[in-house]
Motif scaffolding. Sequence first.
Motif: not given
Length: 192
Positions: A1-7, A34-36, A56-66, A84-86
Amino acid sequence: MVGVVEEQYKISDPQVLKVVAHPLRVRLLGLLRADGPATASELARKVGESSGSTSYHLRELFKYGFIEEDDEQRDGRERRWRPRHRYTSWDAVEMTATAEGREAVRIMHLRQVEFVGRVMEEFDLADWPREWVDVSGMSDHMLHLPPDALREFHDKAEALLRDVVARYADDPEAKLVHVWMGSVPRTRQEDR
């Protein structure tokens, strides 16, 4: 997966697990994995929600580091997001030491089962050539095993998966596939 920071993202806080266990959030994160990278609007169309809701839900995922912004693929005014993770994991023994942790793990298990059901409902054998039909499906085993044997099975299955993924990484016939593994002890009626 392109751009994923961590496993992996290993969660130890039940509150963080509850954040990702939200039905829409877990779907959005799965789609990004799955889709990038995608925008809130693109994801909204895929899941049948408003872009305001997905945003809104994407901002929540961002806030918690996903997830994180994908600066490499800006889309004008709208942010593009990437995982950020596989994958996400947690230590079940550690997490279930509290009532809150047990509830978070229970909710996440239910989300995983919902996902499996959704994928199997969408899977139409008529859409696939014979070689894919032959290897697709699910099996169900009822076995009598102690915890050590089940741990051994899980460890060997994970090692086998890593091995075949590495060996077939460049195969032109490879497709993104779902592979599930689950096991729980059966509670017999007389044990209740």
